[in-house]
Scaffold this active site. Sequence first.
Site, PDB file in Angstrom:
ATOM      1  N   ASP A  32      65.558 -28.221 -19.212  1.00 29.46           N
ATOM      2  CA  ASP A  32      66.507 -27.833 -18.114  1.00 29.46           C
ATOM      3  C   ASP A  32      67.278 -28.153 -18.440  1.00 29.46           C
ATOM      4  OD1 ASP A  32      65.446 -27.675 -15.084  1.00 29.46           O
ATOM      5  OD2 ASP A  32      67.595 -27.627 -15.329  1.00 29.46           O
ATOM      6  N   ASN A  33      68.660 -27.461 -18.268  1.00 28.95           N
ATOM      7  CA  ASN A  33      69.816 -28.013 -18.690  1.00 28.95           C
ATOM      8  C   ASN A  33      70.941 -28.481 -17.450  1.00 28.95           C
ATOM      9  OD1 ASN A  33      70.802 -25.316 -17.692  1.00 28.95           O
ATOM     10  ND2 ASN A  33      71.435 -24.473 -18.598  1.00 28.95           N
ATOM     11  N   ASP A  59      70.546 -26.112 -23.148  1.00 32.25           N
ATOM     12  CA  ASP A  59      70.733 -24.809 -22.797  1.00 32.25           C
ATOM     13  C   ASP A  59      69.581 -24.167 -23.586  1.00 32.25           C
ATOM     14  OD1 ASP A  59      73.667 -22.829 -22.585  1.00 32.25           O
ATOM     15  OD2 ASP A  59      71.032 -22.599 -22.272  1.00 32.25           O
ATOM     16  N   LEU A  60      68.495 -23.394 -23.384  1.00 31.64           N
ATOM     17  CA  LEU A  60      67.838 -22.718 -23.400  1.00 31.64           C
ATOM     18  C   LEU A  60      68.469 -21.547 -24.768  1.00 31.64           C
ATOM     19  CD1 LEU A  60      64.922 -22.426 -20.766  1.00 31.64           C
ATOM     20  CD2 LEU A  60      64.261 -23.497 -22.495  1.00 31.64           C
ATOM     21  N   SER A 126      58.127 -12.254 -10.564  1.00 35.79           N
ATOM     22  CA  SER A 126      58.252 -11.828  -9.168  1.00 35.79           C
ATOM     23  C   SER A 126      58.020 -10.800  -8.543  1.00 35.79           C
ATOM     24  CB  SER A 126      59.668 -12.501  -9.207  1.00 35.79           C
ATOM     25  OG  SER A 126      60.400 -11.925  -7.700  1.00 35.79           O
ATOM     26  N   TYR A 151      68.478  -9.413 -10.878  1.00 31.53           N
ATOM     27  CA  TYR A 151      67.944 -10.600 -11.136  1.00 31.53           C
ATOM     28  C   TYR A 151      66.275  -9.551 -10.932  1.00 31.53           C
ATOM     29  CZ  TYR A 151      64.077 -13.120  -9.324  1.00 31.53           C
ATOM     30  OH  TYR A 151      62.555 -13.607  -8.800  1.00 31.53           O
ATOM     31  N   LYS A 155      63.537  -9.650 -14.603  1.00 32.77           N
ATOM     32  CA  LYS A 155      62.405 -10.111 -14.122  1.00 32.77           C
ATOM     33  C   LYS A 155      61.385  -8.782 -14.655  1.00 32.77           C
ATOM     34  CE  LYS A 155      62.586 -13.826 -13.033  1.00 32.77           C
ATOM     35  NZ  LYS A 155      62.428 -15.093 -13.682  1.00 32.77           N
ATOM     36  N   TYR A 179      55.509 -13.705  -8.034  1.00 27.13           N
ATOM     37  CA  TYR A 179      55.200 -14.653  -7.546  1.00 27.13           C
ATOM     38  C   TYR A 179      56.675 -14.042  -6.229  1.00 27.13           C
ATOM     39  CZ  TYR A 179      56.569 -18.728 -10.268  1.00 27.13           C
ATOM     40  OH  TYR A 179      56.367 -19.065 -11.755  1.00 27.13           O
ATOM     41  N   PHE A 180      56.148 -14.023  -4.835  1.00 26.79           N
ATOM     42  CA  PHE A 180      56.193 -12.676  -3.488  1.00 26.79           C
ATOM     43  C   PHE A 180      57.162 -14.394  -3.272  1.00 26.79           C
ATOM     44  CE2 PHE A 180      54.382  -9.536  -2.835  1.00 26.79           C
ATOM     45  CZ  PHE A 180      53.171  -9.492  -4.181  1.00 26.79           C
ATOM     46  N   ARG A 296      71.309  -6.673   4.813  1.00 24.37           N
ATOM     47  CA  ARG A 296      71.364  -6.473   3.572  1.00 24.37           C
ATOM     48  C   ARG A 296      71.113  -6.021   2.960  1.00 24.37           C
ATOM     49  NH1 ARG A 296      69.103 -12.798   1.653  1.00 24.37           N
ATOM     50  NH2 ARG A 296      67.091 -11.176   1.169  1.00 24.37           N
ATOM     51  N   ASP A 299      68.013  -5.081   0.096  1.00 25.62           N
ATOM     52  CA  ASP A 299      66.425  -5.721   0.371  1.00 25.62           C
ATOM     53  C   ASP A 299      65.353  -4.679   0.607  1.00 25.62           C
ATOM     54  OD1 ASP A 299      67.995  -8.230   3.374  1.00 25.62           O
ATOM     55  OD2 ASP A 299      66.744  -8.704   1.422  1.00 25.62           O
TER      56      ASP A 299
HETATM   57  C1  WQD Z   1      63.799 -12.830   3.564  1.00 24.52           C
HETATM   58  C2  WQD Z   1      63.690 -11.886   4.394  1.00 24.52           C
HETATM   59  C3  WQD Z   1      66.349 -10.791   4.720  1.00 24.52           C
HETATM   60  C4  WQD Z   1      68.895 -14.762   4.384  1.00 24.52           C
HETATM   61  C5  WQD Z   1      63.026 -13.932  -2.822  1.00 24.52           C
HETATM   62  C6  WQD Z   1      64.169 -15.076  -3.177  1.00 24.52           C
HETATM   63  C7  WQD Z   1      64.485 -14.166  -4.498  1.00 24.52           C
HETATM   64  C8  WQD Z   1      62.870 -13.926  -5.053  1.00 24.52           C
HETATM   65  C9  WQD Z   1      62.556 -11.990  -4.545  1.00 24.52           C
HETATM   66  C10 WQD Z   1      61.683 -14.770  -6.534  1.00 24.52           C
HETATM   67  C11 WQD Z   1      64.867 -10.797   4.010  1.00 24.52           C
HETATM   68  C12 WQD Z   1      65.928 -12.682   5.524  1.00 24.52           C
HETATM   69  C13 WQD Z   1      67.690 -13.671   4.932  1.00 24.52           C
HETATM   70  C14 WQD Z   1      69.094 -15.048   5.989  1.00 24.52           C
HETATM   71  C15 WQD Z   1      68.306 -13.048   6.857  1.00 24.52           C
HETATM   72  N1  WQD Z   1      62.720 -14.298  -5.759  1.00 24.52           N
HETATM   73  N2  WQD Z   1      66.854 -13.384   5.583  1.00 24.52           N
HETATM   74  N3  WQD Z   1      68.576 -14.021   7.286  1.00 24.52           N
HETATM   75  O1  WQD Z   1      64.828 -11.297  -0.623  1.00 24.52           O
HETATM   76  O2  WQD Z   1      62.421 -11.335  -0.106  1.00 24.52           O
HETATM   77  O3  WQD Z   1      63.754 -12.326  -2.193  1.00 24.52           O
HETATM   78  O4  WQD Z   1      62.028 -13.514  -3.368  1.00 24.52           O
HETATM   79  O5  WQD Z   1      61.869 -14.284  -8.192  1.00 24.52           O
HETATM   80  O6  WQD Z   1      64.841 -15.328  -5.023  1.00 24.52           O
HETATM   81  O7  WQD Z   1      64.351 -15.246  -2.693  1.00 24.52           O
HETATM   82  O8  WQD Z   1      63.934 -13.477  -0.219  1.00 24.52           O
HETATM   83  O9  WQD Z   1      64.336 -15.186   1.796  1.00 24.52           O
HETATM   84  O10 WQD Z   1      66.221 -13.999   0.544  1.00 24.52           O
HETATM   85  O11 WQD Z   1      64.793 -12.366   2.260  1.00 24.52           O
HETATM   86  O12 WQD Z   1      67.204 -11.766   8.072  1.00 24.52           O
HETATM   87  O13 WQD Z   1      69.963 -16.031   6.415  1.00 24.52           O
HETATM   88  O14 WQD Z   1      64.775 -13.051   4.886  1.00 24.52           O
HETATM   89  O15 WQD Z   1      66.999 -10.239   4.470  1.00 24.52           O
HETATM   90  O16 WQD Z   1      64.373  -9.929   4.637  1.00 24.52           O
HETATM   91  P1  WQD Z   1      63.657 -12.051  -0.453  1.00 24.52           P
HETATM   92  P2  WQD Z   1      64.896 -14.176   1.143  1.00 24.52           P
END
Ligand code: WQD
Length: 346
Positions: A32-33, A59-60, A126, A151, A155, A179-180, A296, A299
């Site tokens: 891990d860098n 650094d990978l 993801s 991002y 993946k 991952y969820f 956002r 989303d």
């Molecule tokens: C969840 C919900 C936002 C912040 C995740 C990980 C990301 C990747 C993909 C793994 C959304 C809402 C958030 C805030 C809000 N994971 N929210 N106010 O977008 O599902 O992304 O899955 O690889 O790294 O973060 O997660 O926690 O950003 O958002 O209303 O201040 O919460 O709109 O509906 P997300 P999140």
Amino acid sequence: MKKILVTGGCGYIGSHTIVDLIANGYEVISIDNLSRGFQQTMNGVGEIVGKPVKNYMVDLCHLEDVRAVFEENQDIAGIIHFAAYKSVGESVNKPLEYFRNNLTSLLNILQCAREFDVDNFVFSSSCSVYGNAETLPVTELEPMKEAQSPYARTKQMGEEICADFVKANPGFKVILLRYFNPVGAHPTSLIGELNETPENLVPVITQTAIGKRNSMTVFGNNYDTRDGSCIRDYIHVMDVAHAHTLAMSASFADILASDCEIFNLGTGAGVSVLELIAAFERVSGCKLSYKIGARREGDVVAVYADNAKARAALGWDITYDMDAMMDTAWKWEQQLARTAQKIMFN
Ligand code: WQD
């Protein structure tokens, strides 16, 4: 004792996975860098497991430096590759950095896996590869949709690079873990998610509750969901961690259906933003100040897992419920505040 190389071991999911791997009899080293991870996190891992865990600050993206780690550790039996940039928002503004870092590091670690005959490989993927899935809960058979961010695209491309690599290298096995939404922290509060300015929901909630932020915004409550806010599948980071240990063991035991298997890591329960806030308030006893704001960009409306395949093939189960997710997240935030006070007043 088999040795596992964990890349990104000083990060959130990597550190919790190292704790679980060691608890299940594996020896672990990390690369891990510290561009996103923290040595403090690895120190916390050492406290939990009762011995130091070595991190190579490499650094990978520098192949020669990665090779040197493999030269020094010719007994690596398996690799779990976490190291990547993972902020959805940041990736929209810095796509080249995301493609360069996330893909080059993957190519280099796969190159070394081949050169040093390491045939067991777990790739951190993801649920974002699904985009706006047609059917819910989403199974691993759901076709990848248009990525909603660079991002997510790294993946998707990462999964395809792994799949092509398996085809070209008979005997090499890869497991793709999607991952969820990992949340929460280790029950000791010695490790957790470290990010001063998080974008994701749960650390934003806990920072608001502890007063690090004045308030927070719910990004939209006019979606086509039961309460108008987005739905996600929040899962405790320790349950995600244990799935990696089970995946590594399954790879060594050669019991999986193919040399390239995909598993969803979610609880199967869809929870809305407003429901999660209510759960936090109930568990913490805090009243959260938030406002409803605009949606956002990027989303997805709703995504949650069908996790039957991981349960059946890996013998995996969910052991932490929503209360535990909120409780450990809140305890971690409180621990950070105490540590910060100590540093400030020492
Ligand atoms: C969840 C919900 C936002 C912040 C995740 C990980 C990301 C990747 C993909 C793994 C959304 C809402 C958030 C805030 C809000 N994971 N929210 N106010 O977008 O599902 O992304 O899955 O690889 O790294 O973060 O997660 O926690 O950003 O958002 O209303 O201040 O919460 O709109 O509906 P997300 P999140």
